[in-house]
Design an enzyme around this catalytic site. Structure first.
Site, PDB file in Angstrom:
ATOM      1  N   LYS A  29       0.873  -1.182   0.000  1.00 44.95           N
ATOM      2  CA  LYS A  29       0.000   0.000   0.000  1.00 44.95           C
ATOM      3  C   LYS A  29       0.903   1.223   0.000  1.00 44.95           C
ATOM      4  O   LYS A  29       2.047   1.150   0.460  1.00 44.95           O
ATOM      5  CB  LYS A  29      -0.875   0.019   1.255  1.00 44.95           C
ATOM      6  CG  LYS A  29      -2.143   0.818   1.087  1.00 44.95           C
ATOM      7  CD  LYS A  29      -3.168  -0.015   0.362  1.00 44.95           C
ATOM      8  CE  LYS A  29      -4.529   0.587   0.336  1.00 44.95           C
ATOM      9  NZ  LYS A  29      -5.528  -0.427  -0.028  1.00 44.95           N
TER      10      LYS A  29
HETATM   11  N1  GLU Z   1      -7.214  -0.321  -3.469  1.00 38.94           N
HETATM   12  C1  GLU Z   1      -7.921  -1.527  -3.753  1.00 38.94           C
HETATM   13  C2  GLU Z   1      -7.948  -2.420  -2.529  1.00 38.94           C
HETATM   14  O1  GLU Z   1      -7.654  -1.986  -1.454  1.00 38.94           O
HETATM   15  C3  GLU Z   1      -7.378  -2.236  -4.964  1.00 38.94           C
HETATM   16  C4  GLU Z   1      -5.979  -2.737  -4.854  1.00 38.94           C
HETATM   17  C5  GLU Z   1      -5.441  -3.266  -6.164  1.00 38.94           C
HETATM   18  O2  GLU Z   1      -6.193  -3.419  -7.105  1.00 38.94           O
HETATM   19  O3  GLU Z   1      -4.247  -3.543  -6.190  1.00 38.94           O
HETATM   20  O4  GLU Z   1      -8.319  -3.551  -2.593  1.00 38.94           O
END
Ligand code: GLU
Length: 429
Positions: free
Chosen positions: A119
């Site tokens: 993240k």
């Molecule tokens: N931000 C989204 C999540 O927390 C998508 C993450 C992604 O597609 O890598 O699941």
């Protein structure tokens, strides 16, 4: 520039005591009796692989330079490259980012995707910047991380406060640095430049699939069911649409401007158009305005909190009447609230399962980018639904075998998969 993800979440301060990293550690500690994983694997989970903080200087439109703080945490690469979203949010901090990175490790393992977890983001309210300021800040942030990300290393995607356009700028900046076009460095891109059909709707659709999957396994009929959806951002609106399309009466939704209610159900496709035209759900024909907080305690069958961490907490959990609650937002239910809801016999579909539709279609996008061959929307939808069916089958097998609740079963399933790959890979050197 108007990043469209979950507008309510942007300026919200996290509820007090909700430290997402500590919440993750507590989950590891609480469930370790069920894991059957080695202590070593658990230590890997407690120690993110890489945490980077960068200074991001960016030129403002008035000629001045502002310094932003950017983060990227690669929590695990045990099952594959690190994967996870990028959020632009005022007050973003390292504990929030590493808590969410760890959640991605678990989410990808629950869904059996060949990814670890990551993240990142920038401590900024994107609403306070112009489109070109966001572009310059995004490009500089990308160039600070250019050696750490990549299709075989770490693949960012949209999250709170970021969107397709931001992914396009990241892809372009990365490609300019590498000297060739590398579409697979990010997912959630525009379809016109290597994005996948169905990616935008995927988190919301996944929520609907998981609700129907859990209901049928628990013997709950949703034939005349009603639902309330907190949030009409990119997750909430498509969760509402997915439920509506399957015949659920969606009686209430909310966005940053307020909440609306209609006893006979809202026409969600028309409400989507209305929201696009008016920028708000308020004033929609046939609906009355209600208090935002009261949306969570309406007498409905299904509740989807899809705005922010800690929306359901010790103070309001006992008043929740819905039988099924699907966590649209990560950590939408606090641990204290979880205990209360469990005691009341509610079915909680944890974030790891409920909102994983986005990263599943991100995986499809990544695969399509490698092959330069793109699937139809119908293929994406069918695969996504099947993906949820398989994940629910595995989670339920563990749930029944060990007498766990859904959150525990999903967590334990993920850790057992991570344990297996960690042991197979062994320790270098
Ligand atoms: N931000 C989204 C999540 O927390 C998508 C993450 C992604 O597609 O890598 O699941």
């Amino acid at each position: 520039m108007n990043p469209d993800n979950e507008p309510q979440a942007r300026n919200e301060v996290q509820p007090e005591n909700l430290n997402l990293w500590h919440a993750f550690l507590a989950q590891v500690n609480e469930n370790q009796i069920y894991f059957g994983a080695s202590q070593e694997t658990l230590e890997y989970l407690r120690h993110p692989k890489r945490m980077v903080t960068v200074s991001v200087p960016a030129r403002m439109d008035d000629g001045s330079v502002r310094f932003f703080t950017g983060y990227r945490v690669q929590h695990s690469i045990s099952r594959g490259p690190a994967k996870g979203g990028l959020r632009y949010r005022a007050g973003l901090n390292l504990d929030e980012v590493r808590g969410l990175a760890a959640a991605m490790t678990i989410k990808c393992a629950v869904m059996n995707l060949p990814f670890g977890g990551a993240k990142g983001g920038i401590d900024v309210d994107p609403k306070t910047l112009s489109r070109s300021e966001i572009e310059r800040m995004t490009r500089r942030y990308t160039s600070e991380l250019v050696d750490l990300i990549g299709p075989d290393k770490d693949i960012p995607a949209p999250d709170t406060g970021t969107n397709e356009q931001i992914m396009a700028w990241i892809m372009d900046t990365y490609s300019q640095n590498k000297g060739s076009t590398v579409t697979g460095v990010v997912t959630g891109k525009p379809v016109a430049m290597g994005g996948s059909l169905g990616r935008v709707e995927a988190p919301g659709r996944g929520i609907a699939y998981s609700i129907f999957g859990v209901a049928s396994r628990e013997g709950i009929s949703l034939e005349k069911a009603s639902a309330a959806v907190q949030g009409f951002g990119m997750v909430g609106r498509y969760a509402a649409l997915g439920l509506f399309e399957r015949g659920v009466r969606v009686v209430a939704v909310s966005d940053s401007s307020g909440a609306i209610y209609a006893h006979d159900g809202l026409d969600i496709p028309r409400l989507l158009e209305y929201k696009t035209e008016n920028g708000s759900v308020l004033g929609f024909h046939g609906a009355k305005r209600i208090d935002q907080e009261s949306l969570l305690t309406l007498p409905v069958d299904v509740l989807v909190p899809a705005v922010r961490e800690g929306a359901i907490h010790a103070g309001n959990a006992a008043k929740v009447e819905a039988q099924i609650i699907a966590e649209g937002a990560n950590h939408a239910i606090t641990r204290a609230a979880d205990t209360i809801l469990e005691r009341e016999g509610r079915f909680i579909i944890p974030d790891y399962l409920a909102n994983s539709g986005g990263v599943v279609v991100s995986y499809y996008e990544w695969v399509q980018d490698f092959n330069n061959f793109y699937w139809t929307e119908e293929e994406i939808r069918q695969n996504l639904e099947q993906h949820f069916t398989h994940a629910l089958e595995s989670v339920y097998a563990l749930k029944l075998e060990r007498g766990l609740n859904l959150r525990q079963a999903a967590f334990v399933l993920a850790v057992s998969r991570i344990n297996e790959s960690t042991n197979l890979r062994g320790l270098y050197p």
